[in-house]
Motif scaffolding. Structure first.
Motif, PDB file in Angstrom:
ATOM      1  N   ALA A 253      10.888  34.395  13.633  1.00  0.00           N
ATOM      2  CA  ALA A 253      11.074  35.745  12.551  1.00  0.00           C
ATOM      3  C   ALA A 253      11.034  35.561  11.365  1.00  0.00           C
ATOM      4  N   GLU A 256       8.866  35.830   8.407  1.00  0.00           N
ATOM      5  CA  GLU A 256       8.028  37.468   8.035  1.00  0.00           C
ATOM      6  C   GLU A 256       8.757  38.306   7.955  1.00  0.00           C
ATOM      7  N   HIS A 276       8.306  41.644  19.771  1.00  0.00           N
ATOM      8  CA  HIS A 276       7.299  40.321  18.747  1.00  0.00           C
ATOM      9  C   HIS A 276       5.974  40.313  19.501  1.00  0.00           C
ATOM     10  N   THR A 281       7.144  41.428  14.269  1.00  0.00           N
ATOM     11  CA  THR A 281       7.597  39.917  14.789  1.00  0.00           C
ATOM     12  C   THR A 281       8.898  39.844  13.334  1.00  0.00           C
TER      13      THR A 281
END
Length: 635
Positions: A253, A256, A276, A281
């Motif tokens: 993660a 992002e 996800h 995400t």
């Protein structure tokens, strides 16, 4: 004992792994100008970024806590590794085979402890993943399928299965060269009556990775009715696994989160998977512990605390979820981000919601809805009978100190107004003044929080931990033009040695009036001078740091090596100006000293001594004039 790593290999590792790539695994970096990058320091708490990375120099430095060094130093400090362990990890990433001065190539049993424990977890994760395909693991595959996870999803998250026997993994790892001591220290095995046995048996396994992507532990889910253990069994605390310092899914993660300035905190491994797979995400989860201060530190470095940062918690709506949300709110002020809570209809968690209503419902769930402070206040207020004056007063007694904790005065006022509405108190200003009074008392008490509410009416505000004393380095005022120029010249000598060499190497230690700067000049001299930096800039900085006599000087070296030069165009002319200014000031100081000596000798002094002093004074004055008229050409 492992032999000393070959110096050429250490240099090859430094050159092969860009420092910005390594640091970016742990925090978000943004442009700081002058070719440098900045971010929130991973070594101390701060609200604005004072941590800088110079990719061209291969160094980092924090202007807040004075930590600094090269790529190897960063990995050592951030992951608590020895020098050899840090080099070995970076060498593995770069595909470099290390040579050792004693004993040739490094055999596996000589590797550093942390490296060995991480390798054991990597091998275990592969073993568990392969076991998920076995006939015995059908129950695990069925568990995943029932929750909407196919084989591809399991592979993406590295989900595996631990065989039900006593020592399948233990025997497998022994065969790979790991000792019994390493297996028990890693938490993968535990002591049985006849030696080590597997800690995890007959369970679905989730590998827990650190922010750098290395497996450091496991979460194991019970599958069978005859398993008398807890529903979820996690790796115990080990040298590489601290549950309060890891977040499941952070390795997937982090990019992002940094890109969108948004994080979604869920409660379990399957919830992370569901989010996800539904396109969220930025989802992460804690590992068997409450969301706390160390988790916030990890997220803050990725979110960069900009004004648009959002953290959304998806706690269940049941009593346990409400309790978790209130715990999270207690730490809310440690974020600069805005925090929200999302509760699905029918109290479903993201995994159940995805299964029942699809990916779109999960995406809809985590759109910011209710601010966490509002949810927390409603939970407090909901415990009182607001139909009676006594109930409203008691609710205010407990809720007002919570609002008073909000640091931003405008936000505090706005929330106080909302609290008045929740309580049904028409005199809004009464509530606002009550909150402001509590906040003022907290400030008067040294930031220790509002005074405790009366017994039985809410909880006292816990005092925040005192900030750890930061090593601030030498205290110098750069408004002093002498110090400012000396600093600028040293920055040039470290960052652009080709512009000041060879003239700089002829400068004496006493030409730098600030003691820290004189110490850095001495370190440059002992490292071979600025001329060394012309031939091998990166190795030169490493040698200067190594030549520093203590941590204070070492910190000053890295600070000067990454600090921006005060001129947009750095060229020979600018370097010459700094060289001349520092030299002229040194000459002028010497002229004053000699003039003082001449005055003290007076007319009755020894004629030969007077002549010597007068001659030195004349030479100095001529040199000063040449510097004034010809600049750097006179050096």
């Amino acid at each position: 004992m492992a032999g000393r790593i070959n110096d050429e290999d250490v240099k090859a590792v430094r050159d092969a792994v860009p420092i910005d790539a390594v640091v970016s695994e742990y925090l978000q970096l943004r442009n700081a100008g002058g070719g440098n990058l900045k971010g929130l320091c991973p070594f101390h708490d701060e609200k604005s970024p004072s941590f800088q990375v110079s990719p061209s120099k291969g160094f980092f430095h924090c202007f807040g806590c004075q930590e600094g060094g090269d790529t190897i130093t960063f990995v050592m400090k951030v992951d608590h590794l020895t020098f050899s362990e840090a080099v070995e990890r970076l060498a593995g990433q770069a595909g470099i085979t290390l040579r050792y001065e004693e004993g040739g190539y490094n055999p596996s049993h000589q590797r550093g402890e942390r490296i060995r424990l991480v390798e054991a977890h990597k091998v275990a994760a592969q073993f568990y993943a392969e076991q998920l395909e076995s006939p015995e693991a059908e129950i695990g595959r069925a568990f995943l399928a029932e929750r909407g996870f196919d084989q591809a999803a399991a592979a993406h998250f590295g989900v595996g299965y631990s065989p039900a026997g006593w020592d399948h993994l233990t025997r497998f790892l022994r065969g790979k060269g790991f000792s019994d001591k390493e297996l028990t220290l890693s938490g993968l095995s535990q002591e049985g009556r006849r030696g080590p046995i597997d800690r995890f048996r007959g369970r679905l396994m989730w590998p827990i990775r650190d922010i750098g992507g290395e497996v450091v532990g496991f979460g194991a889910r019970r599958l069978r009715e005859d398993d008398n253990g807890p529903k979820y069994l996690n790796t115990p605390e080990t040298p590489i696994y601290k549950k309060s310092q890891v977040l499941y899914g952070i390795d997937l993660a982090k990019k992002e989160i940094a890109k969108t300035s948004r994080a979604v905190v869920v409660e379990g491994y399957t919830d992370v998977m569901a989010c996800h797979l539904a396109g969220i995400t930025t989802a992460i989860a804690t590992c068997g512990t409450a969301f706390g201060g160390d988790h916030i530190k990890i997220l803050r470095r990725l979110l960069m605390d900009n004004g648009s940062a959002r953290v959304i918690f998806t706690f269940d709506g049941d009593a346990a979820g409400q309790k978790a949300a209130l715990r999270a709110f207690e730490d809310d002020q440690k974020f600069a981000a805005e925090t929200y809570i999302a509760i699905a209809p029918d109290n479903m968690d993201p995994c159940d919601l995805r299964l029942a209503k699809g990916d779109a419902a999960v995406a809809e769930l985590v759109e910011p809805r209710t601010p966490l402070f509002e949810f927390a206040l409603r939970q407090i207020v909901g415990r009182y009978d607001l139909e009676t004056p006594a109930g409203r007063a008691a609710a205010l007694d407990e809720a007002a100190p919570v609002v008073a904790r909000i640091k931003n005065s405008a936000s505090q006022h706005e929330v106080a107004v909302q609290l008045a509405g929740m309580l049904g108190i028409l005199d809004t200003q009464f509530v606002v003044k009550r909150v402001a009074q509590l906040a003022r008392w907290a400030r008067d008490r040294g930031g220790k929080g509002p005074a405790p509410a009366p017994a039985g009416r809410g909880r006292p505000e816990p005092a925040p931990a005192a900030p750890a004393p930061a090593f601030g380095g030498p205290a110098l005022t750069l408004r002093n033009p002498v110090y400012a120029t000396e600093r600028e010249l040293l920055k040039l000598a470290l960052q652009y040695p080709q512009l000041v060499s060879p003239a700089f190497d002829a400068y004496g230690i006493d030409e730098f009036t600030a003691a820290p700067y004189a110490a850095v000049r001495q370190a440059v001299l002992e490292a071979g001078g600025a001329e060394q930096g012309v031939h091998d800039p990166h190795e030169y900085l490493v040698r200067v740091r190594e030549a520093a006599p203590d941590n204070a000087v070492r910190a000053m070296v890295t600070e000067l090596a990454v600090e921006a030069i005060h001129r947009k165009t750095v060229d020979e002319a600018y370097a010459g100006e700094q060289l001349v200014t520092v030299r002229r000031r040194a000459v002028e100081r010497r002229i004053r000293d000699v003039q003082g000596t001449f005055t003290r000798l007076g007319s009755g002094g020894d004629p030969a001594q007077l002549a010597t002093v007068q001659n030195e004074l004349w030479v100095l004055q001529q040199y000063d004039q040449a510097l004034r008229e010809r600049g750097a050409q006179a050096l």
